[in-house]
Each structure stands twice: as C-alpha cells, then as structure tokens.
Write a protein that holds these residues in place. Structure first.
Motif, short mmCIF file in Angstrom:
data_model
loop_
_atom_site.label_atom_id
_atom_site.label_comp_id
_atom_site.label_asym_id
_atom_site.label_seq_id
_atom_site.Cartn_x
_atom_site.Cartn_y
_atom_site.Cartn_z
N LEU A 49 32.28 -21.66 6.86
CA LEU A 49 31.83 -19.83 7.68
C LEU A 49 30.98 -20.00 8.84
N GLY A 50 30.05 -21.12 9.11
CA GLY A 50 28.98 -21.43 10.60
C GLY A 50 29.84 -21.11 11.27
N GLU A 51 30.68 -21.98 11.70
CA GLU A 51 31.59 -21.93 12.70
C GLU A 51 32.10 -20.35 13.25
N GLU A 52 32.67 -20.15 12.25
CA GLU A 52 33.59 -18.72 11.90
C GLU A 52 32.38 -17.81 12.14
N CYS A 53 31.03 -17.65 12.06
CA CYS A 53 30.11 -16.52 12.32
C CYS A 53 30.05 -16.93 14.30
N ARG A 54 29.87 -18.03 14.44
CA ARG A 54 29.09 -18.59 16.10
C ARG A 54 30.43 -18.01 16.86
N ALA A 55 31.97 -18.55 16.38
CA ALA A 55 33.20 -18.05 16.85
C ALA A 55 33.13 -17.18 17.78
N ASP A 56 33.12 -16.08 16.50
CA ASP A 56 33.32 -14.23 17.54
C ASP A 56 31.36 -13.91 17.16
N GLU A 57 30.94 -14.89 17.16
CA GLU A 57 29.07 -13.53 17.20
C GLU A 57 28.69 -12.79 16.29
N SER A 58 29.68 -13.17 14.53
CA SER A 58 29.12 -12.08 13.50
C SER A 58 28.87 -12.63 12.14
N GLY A 108 24.82 -16.50 8.55
CA GLY A 108 25.27 -16.80 10.03
C GLY A 108 24.18 -16.57 11.61
N MET A 109 23.00 -16.14 10.45
CA MET A 109 22.70 -15.42 11.95
C MET A 109 21.18 -16.37 12.67
N ARG A 110 21.77 -17.80 11.58
CA ARG A 110 20.82 -18.78 12.39
C ARG A 110 21.77 -19.16 13.88
N LEU A 170 30.96 -9.33 9.75
CA LEU A 170 30.24 -7.43 10.47
C LEU A 170 30.42 -8.85 12.09
N PRO A 171 30.55 -7.80 12.76
CA PRO A 171 30.44 -8.38 14.28
C PRO A 171 28.55 -8.45 14.77
N ALA A 172 28.40 -8.88 14.76
CA ALA A 172 26.67 -8.62 15.46
C ALA A 172 26.54 -7.36 15.89
#
Length: 282
Positions: A84-93, A126-128, A150-152
């Motif tokens: 999930l961390g990679e997914e958050c990084r990929a599209d800044e979510s 994913g905030m980190r 959710l997109p950041a």
C-alpha cells in the motif's frame, strides 16, 4: 493468492521463514475474517460509522459530516502482501483503513525485518510516504483489508473547507506518533514478558477506541514471528514469553485471539498507563 517471495534472500533459511510466515498468516486471516464477518455489506457504511470517526469519539459536528460522508462508500479491498505504501507514493494519495490490519516495516540488507507500525481500522496510511523519502518502507496488509484511497491534494482542499474535521483528522494522524516513544522504552528497558504484555495491552486500548475489543480481549491476526519483529525478539523467545504470561494467569494468545485473564492486574504488571494515547487538547 499463491506465495511469491518478496525479495532475493541471502540464505534458504530466510526464504523458508517467509514461506512459513505466509501460510501461517493465511490461516490466521481466515479465522480473523470469519470472526469479524468481513463482507461487502459491512463496508457500505456512512462515514459517521467508520472506524476513523469512532476513533475521533464523535468530536465532529453532525452538520460537517456531509463533506466526508462519501468516504464510507469509496474504496476497495486489498489482498495480503500488496504494498500500500508504493501505491500511495505512486499517485501521492493517502488511505483510510476501514477494515483489517496492516504493518509498516523495513527489510534490512541481511533479510531481517523490523516492523515500525501495526495499523488498525481508523488509521491514516501513506502520509510518511508522501512527505518523506520512505521508499524502502512497505505498508503490507496482514489480513485482507478495505481502505479508502484519497488523493492528497483533494483531501487537503476538502479539509480546508472544514476546520473542525481537519483538526480531528490531523490529530488522528499525529496520535500514531505517541506509540513510538513508549515502544522505545519497552525495547530498551522492559523485560521481555512486560514488553510483550505492554504491547498487547496497547493494541487492546487502540482497538477499544474503534469498538473492536472488550475488557476480556480481542481478535488479533499477528503471528509470533510478527510479534518478534515488532518487539526485537525471536519467535522462539516470544513463544516462551507467551507461555510464561499464560502460566502467570495474566493473558493467553492463541490462534488469533488475545484473552486477558485479569486486565487490571496485567496493567499493573506491565506498567501500562494508557494516558499517553489520550488527547490533551479538544
């Protein structure tokens, strides 16, 4: 889901450990999901009934909930092992975890794993990964999970329209940092039985906030290997410690269930004071 190694291991022992951990986790997950009735119907809930809002304790005015009501119905399931961390990084979510458990961890060069966080329903993920260079930290489901992604930039703009919700959500994210100092104290100074007992009590207190435990215990999909990687112990040592705590008639941890025999006595034994998890500002 079939097992696939997550990285190249230096020794066959490390590879075997990952293989066994994967299949043990599958068995624990089946028990956990069955007991918690993880179904599509349970995911279609309004935002004021989600674990995040339970965690905030009803502190947000009802009229402001409409802004985020759709969050309870936007999301998807993620399987064990999905990063999930990679997914958050990929599209800044960011993600709001609604059901299931995840772990944030780092694999060292020798193949050893150190777990940084155990993420529970109501946690913001994913905030980190967005704010800092945490490319080598994974956020991995240890059960099947359901989360709102959710997109950041969108969520930050939405929070700007609702200062009350913004303050409460920021508190939810920042409160996670309260666990780190206490974990350092445990790993540095507490004896192994007290270290394990303190951590299991902390999990229980966190689950209390989202109505997923009671005074007698809770469902827990962590394996003994997971506990060892969280608390800096071997799985064999964890097994001995859990047997010791059971023989002291303090707690039992078996087949995905933590049972407190005497929670007040266990609090005293582990020197557990949940005040470090409580809000001082409202």
């Amino acid at each position: 889901m079939d097992w696939q190694p997550t990285k190249h291991y230096a020794t066959s022992t490390q590879l075997l450990r990952e293989y066994l951990t994967f299949h043990i986790r599958r068995l624990l997950t089946k028990a956990y999901c069955s007991a918690t009735e993880f179904s599509g119907a349970s995911l279609n809930m309004s935002f004021d009934r989600t674990p995040l809002m339970r965690r905030l304790g009803g502190a947000v005015p009802e009229e402001e909930l409409e802004l985020f009501d759709s969050l309870g119905r936007i999301g998807k399931k993620y399987a064990i092992g999905h990063d999930l961390g990679e997914e958050c990084r990929a599209d800044e979510s960011i993600m709001i975890l609604q059901h299931g458990w995840t772990m944030t961890y780092k694999i060292l060069r020798g193949g050893d794993r150190q777990v940084i966080d155990v993420n529970l329903p109501g946690d913001v993920l994913g905030m980190r990964q967005i704010l800092f260079n945490y490319d080598d930290y994974r956020i991995e489901p240890i059960t099947e999970v359901f989360a709102q992604k959710l997109p950041a930039d969108i969520i930050l703009r939405s929070l700007g329209k609702s200062p009350e919700i913004a303050a409460q959500v920021m508190w939810a994210m920042m409160s996670d940092s309260a666990f780190s100092p206490e974990r350092l104290v445990s790993m540095g100074r507490r004896e192994a039985p007290k270290r394990v007992a303190h951590f299991l009590l902390e999990l229980g207190a966190r689950l209390d906030r989202v109505h997923l435990s009671n005074k007698n215990g809770y469902l827990c999909p962590l394996s003994q290997t997971d506990l060892g990687d969280i608390l800096g112990m071997s799985a064999v040592h964890v097994n001995r410690v859990l047997r010791d705590l059971r023989e002291r008639d303090l707690l039992t941890f078996r087949i995905g269930k933590v049972k407190f025999h005497d929670r007040e006595e266990l609090n005293r034994y582990a020197e557990f004071e949940p005040s470090y998890m409580e809000r001082r500002l409202h």
